[in-house]
Design a protein around this motif. Structure first.
Motif, PDB file in Angstrom:
ATOM      1  N   ARG A 303       0.888  -1.139   0.001  1.00 14.03           N
ATOM      2  CA  ARG A 303       0.150  -0.053   0.092  1.00 14.03           C
ATOM      3  C   ARG A 303       0.845   1.355  -0.070  1.00 14.03           C
ATOM      4  O   ARG A 303       0.704   2.157  -0.692  1.00 14.03           O
ATOM      5  CB  ARG A 303      -0.954  -0.112   1.160  1.00 14.03           C
ATOM      6  CG  ARG A 303      -1.728   1.210   1.230  1.00 14.03           C
ATOM      7  CD  ARG A 303      -2.748   1.094   2.470  1.00 14.03           C
ATOM      8  NE  ARG A 303      -3.692   2.164   2.403  1.00 14.03           N
ATOM      9  CZ  ARG A 303      -3.440   3.215   3.301  1.00 14.03           C
ATOM     10  NH1 ARG A 303      -2.304   3.601   3.671  1.00 14.03           N
ATOM     11  NH2 ARG A 303      -4.418   4.386   3.158  1.00 14.03           N
ATOM     12  N   GLU A 307       0.570   4.184  -2.570  1.00 10.90           N
ATOM     13  CA  GLU A 307       0.486   5.764  -2.230  1.00 10.90           C
ATOM     14  C   GLU A 307       1.645   6.623  -2.893  1.00 10.90           C
ATOM     15  O   GLU A 307       1.451   7.764  -3.522  1.00 10.90           O
ATOM     16  CB  GLU A 307       0.318   5.955  -0.766  1.00 10.90           C
ATOM     17  CG  GLU A 307      -0.716   5.416   0.036  1.00 10.90           C
ATOM     18  CD  GLU A 307      -0.879   5.705   1.446  1.00 10.90           C
ATOM     19  OE1 GLU A 307       0.146   5.983   2.012  1.00 10.90           O
ATOM     20  OE2 GLU A 307      -2.060   5.902   1.864  1.00 10.90           O
ATOM     21  N   HIS A 329      -4.757   0.123  -4.549  1.00  9.24           N
ATOM     22  CA  HIS A 329      -4.601   1.009  -3.373  1.00  9.24           C
ATOM     23  C   HIS A 329      -6.131   0.893  -2.412  1.00  9.24           C
ATOM     24  O   HIS A 329      -6.094   0.713  -1.114  1.00  9.24           O
ATOM     25  CB  HIS A 329      -4.597   2.728  -3.543  1.00  9.24           C
ATOM     26  CG  HIS A 329      -4.309   3.415  -2.201  1.00  9.24           C
ATOM     27  ND1 HIS A 329      -5.387   3.935  -1.408  1.00  9.24           N
ATOM     28  CD2 HIS A 329      -3.383   3.534  -1.206  1.00  9.24           C
ATOM     29  CE1 HIS A 329      -5.035   4.577  -0.559  1.00  9.24           C
ATOM     30  NE2 HIS A 329      -3.554   4.569  -0.574  1.00  9.24           N
ATOM     31  N   VAL A 330      -7.176   0.846  -3.083  1.00  7.77           N
ATOM     32  CA  VAL A 330      -8.670   0.503  -2.574  1.00  7.77           C
ATOM     33  C   VAL A 330      -8.628  -0.846  -1.778  1.00  7.77           C
ATOM     34  O   VAL A 330      -9.113  -1.012  -0.609  1.00  7.77           O
ATOM     35  CB  VAL A 330      -9.675   0.722  -3.540  1.00  7.77           C
ATOM     36  CG1 VAL A 330     -11.170  -0.032  -3.022  1.00  7.77           C
ATOM     37  CG2 VAL A 330      -9.999   2.111  -4.122  1.00  7.77           C
ATOM     38  N   ARG A 331      -7.997  -1.956  -2.464  1.00 10.32           N
ATOM     39  CA  ARG A 331      -8.166  -3.387  -2.185  1.00 10.32           C
ATOM     40  C   ARG A 331      -7.432  -3.478  -0.933  1.00 10.32           C
ATOM     41  O   ARG A 331      -7.626  -3.952   0.169  1.00 10.32           O
ATOM     42  CB  ARG A 331      -7.822  -4.147  -3.146  1.00 10.32           C
ATOM     43  CG  ARG A 331      -7.776  -5.673  -2.790  1.00 10.32           C
ATOM     44  CD  ARG A 331      -7.751  -6.758  -4.019  1.00 10.32           C
ATOM     45  NE  ARG A 331      -6.717  -5.989  -5.290  1.00 10.32           N
ATOM     46  CZ  ARG A 331      -5.570  -5.957  -5.255  1.00 10.32           C
ATOM     47  NH1 ARG A 331      -4.916  -6.655  -4.165  1.00 10.32           N
ATOM     48  NH2 ARG A 331      -4.978  -5.429  -6.300  1.00 10.32           N
ATOM     49  N   SER A 333      -6.136  -1.060   1.223  1.00  9.81           N
ATOM     50  CA  SER A 333      -6.871  -0.179   2.451  1.00  9.81           C
ATOM     51  C   SER A 333      -7.737  -1.123   2.977  1.00  9.81           C
ATOM     52  O   SER A 333      -7.965  -1.107   4.262  1.00  9.81           O
ATOM     53  CB  SER A 333      -7.138   1.166   1.774  1.00  9.81           C
ATOM     54  OG  SER A 333      -6.237   1.863   1.182  1.00  9.81           O
ATOM     55  N   TRP A 334      -8.874  -1.619   2.290  1.00 12.69           N
ATOM     56  CA  TRP A 334      -9.915  -2.358   2.888  1.00 12.69           C
ATOM     57  C   TRP A 334      -9.310  -3.487   3.559  1.00 12.69           C
ATOM     58  O   TRP A 334      -9.827  -3.924   4.590  1.00 12.69           O
ATOM     59  CB  TRP A 334     -10.587  -3.008   1.660  1.00 12.69           C
ATOM     60  CG  TRP A 334     -11.737  -3.888   2.049  1.00 12.69           C
ATOM     61  CD1 TRP A 334     -13.024  -3.440   2.772  1.00 12.69           C
ATOM     62  CD2 TRP A 334     -11.856  -5.381   2.156  1.00 12.69           C
ATOM     63  NE1 TRP A 334     -13.737  -4.625   2.933  1.00 12.69           N
ATOM     64  CE2 TRP A 334     -13.222  -5.727   2.731  1.00 12.69           C
ATOM     65  CE3 TRP A 334     -10.865  -6.107   1.805  1.00 12.69           C
ATOM     66  CZ2 TRP A 334     -13.316  -6.983   2.989  1.00 12.69           C
ATOM     67  CZ3 TRP A 334     -11.241  -7.442   2.260  1.00 12.69           C
ATOM     68  CH2 TRP A 334     -12.470  -7.731   2.582  1.00 12.69           C
ATOM     69  N   ASP A 339      -8.537   4.099   5.374  1.00 16.14           N
ATOM     70  CA  ASP A 339      -9.407   4.760   4.731  1.00 16.14           C
ATOM     71  C   ASP A 339      -8.997   4.857   3.202  1.00 16.14           C
ATOM     72  O   ASP A 339      -8.004   4.698   2.817  1.00 16.14           O
ATOM     73  CB  ASP A 339      -9.402   6.376   5.169  1.00 16.14           C
ATOM     74  CG  ASP A 339     -10.231   7.252   4.411  1.00 16.14           C
ATOM     75  OD1 ASP A 339     -11.121   6.815   3.792  1.00 16.14           O
ATOM     76  OD2 ASP A 339     -10.060   8.598   4.304  1.00 16.14           O
ATOM     77  N   LYS A 340     -10.212   4.498   2.473  1.00 19.33           N
ATOM     78  CA  LYS A 340     -10.108   4.069   1.223  1.00 19.33           C
ATOM     79  C   LYS A 340     -10.626   4.931   0.265  1.00 19.33           C
ATOM     80  O   LYS A 340     -11.262   5.011  -1.218  1.00 19.33           O
ATOM     81  CB  LYS A 340     -10.319   2.707   0.698  1.00 19.33           C
ATOM     82  CG  LYS A 340     -12.066   2.024   1.146  1.00 19.33           C
ATOM     83  CD  LYS A 340     -11.792   0.500   0.853  1.00 19.33           C
ATOM     84  CE  LYS A 340     -13.275   0.130   1.496  1.00 19.33           C
ATOM     85  NZ  LYS A 340     -14.370   0.887   0.622  1.00 19.33           N
ATOM     86  N   ARG A 341     -11.595   6.079   0.850  1.00 15.89           N
ATOM     87  CA  ARG A 341     -12.591   6.616   0.135  1.00 15.89           C
ATOM     88  C   ARG A 341     -12.276   7.606  -0.957  1.00 15.89           C
ATOM     89  O   ARG A 341     -12.616   7.554  -1.957  1.00 15.89           O
ATOM     90  CB  ARG A 341     -13.510   7.439   1.227  1.00 15.89           C
ATOM     91  CG  ARG A 341     -14.445   6.747   2.125  1.00 15.89           C
ATOM     92  CD  ARG A 341     -14.979   7.740   3.269  1.00 15.89           C
ATOM     93  NE  ARG A 341     -13.659   8.111   4.181  1.00 15.89           N
ATOM     94  CZ  ARG A 341     -14.174   8.978   5.227  1.00 15.89           C
ATOM     95  NH1 ARG A 341     -15.491   9.281   5.383  1.00 15.89           N
ATOM     96  NH2 ARG A 341     -13.016   9.439   5.733  1.00 15.89           N
ATOM     97  N   SER A 343      -9.483   7.357  -2.929  1.00 17.89           N
ATOM     98  CA  SER A 343      -9.089   6.514  -4.116  1.00 17.89           C
ATOM     99  C   SER A 343     -10.137   5.841  -4.901  1.00 17.89           C
ATOM    100  O   SER A 343     -10.245   5.809  -5.864  1.00 17.89           O
ATOM    101  CB  SER A 343      -8.129   5.268  -3.556  1.00 17.89           C
ATOM    102  OG  SER A 343      -6.928   5.892  -3.159  1.00 17.89           O
ATOM    103  N   GLU A 344     -11.182   5.473  -3.812  1.00 20.47           N
ATOM    104  CA  GLU A 344     -12.220   4.850  -4.512  1.00 20.47           C
ATOM    105  C   GLU A 344     -13.075   5.945  -5.326  1.00 20.47           C
ATOM    106  O   GLU A 344     -13.577   5.367  -6.347  1.00 20.47           O
ATOM    107  CB  GLU A 344     -13.172   4.302  -3.240  1.00 20.47           C
ATOM    108  CG  GLU A 344     -14.249   3.036  -3.815  1.00 20.47           C
ATOM    109  CD  GLU A 344     -14.922   2.626  -2.252  1.00 20.47           C
ATOM    110  OE1 GLU A 344     -15.074   1.334  -2.189  1.00 20.47           O
ATOM    111  OE2 GLU A 344     -15.000   3.181  -1.348  1.00 20.47           O
TER     112      GLU A 344
END
Length: 373
Positions: A303, A307, A329-331, A333-334, A339-341, A343-344
């Protein structure tokens, strides 16, 4: 001479030169000292000048073998005939053969630790002025029907004091190809830069290897003092491209731990040399690091690589690697509960604009398909 003595003398020599470079001494002053030796700018000494040279240089290099004259007949044509590899070609197979042997790796690790200790002690007190190149090992490699000398160099340059030296392993034909390419493109600046001449015999004696080792150090140092040459594409390729190709090949074959070390070294090289040609190679390197960390079950490091890549990409127009980095990054972070908001939302905007398919290609898929040239 025992290997420990060789490594200690080599590290001492490089640290001595590094102190002068950090202090801003001139190029000529960087090699002054009890272990330094006068070396003509012509880069090659005549045979009768070699008397006593081996004893003066043998403590600065790690030799795996010292061949007798009668072995010279086995030498491949790389140093006495046409170039075996045309510019632009770099098969992963040959590059994989250039990996330093285990003994050389141990010597390089010892050097890295000593250099890091020195950098930490001098933090905030000294500022590096220029790149340094040091041959840390010179190994005779027998790969029938070929036989050649593999030179491993440590690369240390301006940057954070805790940065590790990068290293590369190259043979004479690699240096010769670089020299020819630069001569074609930069006739004026290259006119005053010497290169060690080819020899038909005595290529594998300690004297010749020692002379060439220092000649290559001086050659690379000279190139990096000429503004027109510092960021030449061929010079960047000489340092970085073989490492990227080998790392990509190992990643594609699932050897992630071995590939990770090469991706990390390629990242260090680019950090030392700078990246004037743009973000593509640093981004590809970060993609390789992220894939390997992920496959080796280290999601936090993976991750962090994503970033850093997203910071490099910034608000520029969509890059082919942007969506894959966002998806990773989303995957990750989850998985880590982070926090993945942001990037999502950015990934969703790209998909709604039709700038990337749903789902986007993975970093690993793009890494495998990337053609490095």
């Amino acid at each position: 001479m025992h290997r420990g003595t060789q490594e200690g003398a080599m590290a001492s020599r490089l640290l001595h030169r590094l102190r002068h470079a950090l202090a801003g001494d001139g190029p000529g002053e960087a090699t002054v000292g009890p272990e330094a030796e006068q070396f003509p700018e012509s880069s090659e000494l005549e045979d009768d000048d070699a008397e006593g040279l081996s004893s003066r240089l043998s403590g600065t290099l790690s030799f795996t073998s010292a061949e007798d004259d009668e072995d010279d007949e086995d030498e491949d044509d790389e140093e006495a005939g046409p170039d075996p590899l045309p510019p632009g070609d770099g098969a992963a197979g040959e590059d994989a053969e250039r990996s330093p042997p285990p003994d050389g790796q141990r010597g390089s690790q010892l050097l890295a630790r000593q250099l890091q200790d020195f950098w930490k002690k001098s933090r905030n007190t000294l500022v590096p002025q220029r790149l340094l190149f040091e041959v840390t090992s010179a190994n005779v490699v027998k790969d029938p029907p070929s036989k050649y000398v593999l030179y491993t160099l440590a690369v240390m340059g301006p940057g954070p004091p805790d940065r590790q030296p990068a290293q590369i392993s190259r043979r004479y034909s690699d240096f010769e190809r670089l020299h020819r390419n630069l001569q074609r493109q930069f006739r004026g600046p290259m006119a005053g830069i010497s290169f060690p001449r080819k020899r038909l015999r005595r290529n594998f004696t300690a004297e010749t290897i020692a002379r060439r080792s220092q000649a290559f150090e001086q050659y690379l140092g000279h190139l990096h003092t000429v503004p027109e040459l510092q960021h030449a594409a061929d010079l960047q390729d000489f340092f970085v491209l073989p490492e990227l190709r080998r790392a990509q090949s190992l990643t594609c074959t699932g050897l992630y731990r071995e590939a990770l070390a090469l991706w990390a070294n390629a990242w260090q090289l680019q950090a030392q040399l700078g990246t004037p040609s743009g973000p593509d190679r640093p981004l590809l390197t970060l993609a390789g690091l992220a894939v390997c960390h992920q496959e080796l079950e280290d999601p936090r490091e993976a991750r962090a690589c994503c970033e850093r890549a997203l910071q490099l990409l910034g608000d520029k127009s969509p890059h082919p690697l942007l969506a894959p980095f966002l998806e990773a990054h989303v995957r990750l972070s989850w998985r880590l509960g982070l926090d993945k908001r942001q990037s999502e939302a950015q990934l969703q905007a790209l998909q709604e604009a039709g700038l990337t398919p749903t789902p986007p290609p993975s970093l690993k898929e793009l890494l495998i398909k990337e053609v490095l040239d």
